[in-house]
Design an enzyme around this catalytic site. Structure first.
Site, PDB file in Angstrom:
ATOM      1  N   THR A  27      81.819  39.907  26.125  1.00 51.41           N
ATOM      2  CA  THR A  27      80.739  39.683  25.612  1.00 51.41           C
ATOM      3  C   THR A  27      80.359  40.367  25.320  1.00 51.41           C
ATOM      4  OG1 THR A  27      79.656  39.924  27.969  1.00 51.41           O
ATOM      5  CG2 THR A  27      81.493  38.162  27.645  1.00 51.41           C
ATOM      6  N   ALA A  56      80.568  43.162  30.361  1.00 50.89           N
ATOM      7  CA  ALA A  56      79.323  41.959  30.198  1.00 50.89           C
ATOM      8  C   ALA A  56      78.370  43.656  30.109  1.00 50.89           C
ATOM      9  CB  ALA A  56      78.836  41.949  31.958  1.00 50.89           C
ATOM     10  N   VAL A  82      81.256  47.374  32.730  1.00 50.96           N
ATOM     11  CA  VAL A  82      79.999  47.045  32.487  1.00 50.96           C
ATOM     12  C   VAL A  82      80.136  47.955  31.435  1.00 50.96           C
ATOM     13  CG1 VAL A  82      77.581  48.311  33.151  1.00 50.96           C
ATOM     14  CG2 VAL A  82      79.307  47.144  34.600  1.00 50.96           C
ATOM     15  N   LYS A  83      79.306  46.683  30.209  1.00 48.70           N
ATOM     16  CA  LYS A  83      79.746  47.525  28.287  1.00 48.70           C
ATOM     17  C   LYS A  83      77.732  48.545  28.525  1.00 48.70           C
ATOM     18  CE  LYS A  83      81.017  45.053  24.416  1.00 48.70           C
ATOM     19  NZ  LYS A  83      80.709  43.907  24.115  1.00 48.70           N
ATOM     20  N   VAL A  84      77.505  49.199  28.460  1.00 47.78           N
ATOM     21  CA  VAL A  84      76.470  50.318  27.616  1.00 47.78           C
ATOM     22  C   VAL A  84      76.818  50.718  26.196  1.00 47.78           C
ATOM     23  CG1 VAL A  84      76.624  50.814  30.248  1.00 47.78           C
ATOM     24  CG2 VAL A  84      77.675  52.398  28.701  1.00 47.78           C
TER      25      VAL A  84
END
Ligand code: E4P
Length: 217
Positions: A27, A56, A82-84
């Protein structure tokens, strides 16, 4: 090649997941906004449905705030990645979260050098955006090839997650190059089943079956 589905629409994820087509979900803030759902609620629902990694994305820009958001997102479920963003702050956050045992997907990658930095920071996934490079007349698939070569040269374990996929051809091209994962919208995954000769052949078989009065049940 693993298939991730690039959407926050629960019904669409469920349809593909029930068919065993979903190895994970990605996402981003735009997809969450499009779903009209609260990020924590919808992400939890997706994590409960899908076994694989669910990306996310943080919305902070500085490393301290990103870290706080990343830790909060990681608490949603064990399968959160975790998307950074691929910024210096994102790389710092990636290193810290990785050291804490949290999966990290470094996104918005548009160059081989960026992918090299993400691997050095211990990213679980690097997300090179094919479609957005093609949109500006650069070669998105060439970037996937370059990253594959670099990661293989040095044995980096970061998974290449081909993103911003716009067509069924992108999927097979990524598989040929050796991308570890491709994330695509549900309509692109479904379009992989289409072929004009399948439609033509099926129409002929149906006509013959009708003519011969073939009945099975
Ligand atoms: C996935 O991680 C990306 O957010 C997504 O593939 C971007 O796709 P787009 O360029 O079609 O928005």
């Amino acid at each position: 090649m693993k298939f991730f589905v690039d959407t926050a629409e629960i019904d669409q994820i469920k349809e593909l997941n029930d068919l065993g087509m979903v190895d994970g979900v990605t996402t981003n803030p735009s997809l969450i906004a499009k779903s009209g759902r609260d990020i924590l609620e919808v992400t939890k629902e997706i994590c409960d449905m899908v076994d694989g990694p669910v990306s996310a994305e943080v919305v902070a820009l500085d490393a301290d705030d990103m870290l706080a958001e990343g830790r909060k997102l990681a608490k949603i479920a064990d399968n959160i990645a975790v998307k950074v963003p691929l910024t210096w702050a994102g790389l710092k956050t990636c290193k810290t979260l990785t050291d804490e045992g949290i999966m990290v997907n470094v996104t918005l990658c548009f160059s081989a050098n960026q992918a090299l930095l993400a691997a050095k920071a211990g990213a679980t996934f690097i997300s090179p955006f094919i479609g957005r490079l093609d949109d500006i007349n650069l070669d998105g698939l060439e970037l996937i090839e370059d990253i594959r070569t670099i990661y293989d040269n040095y044995g980096f374990e970061t998974n290449i997650l081909a993103a911003s996929i716009r067509s069924a051809n992108h999927m097979s091209d990524c598989a040929k190059i050796g991308a570890d994962v491709a994330t695509a919208p549900p309509n692109v995954i479904k379009a992989m089943a289409n072929h004009v000769l399948t439609d033509k052949g099926l129409a002929a078989f149906m006509a013959d079956a009708k003519k011969a009065g073939i009945k099975i049940v």
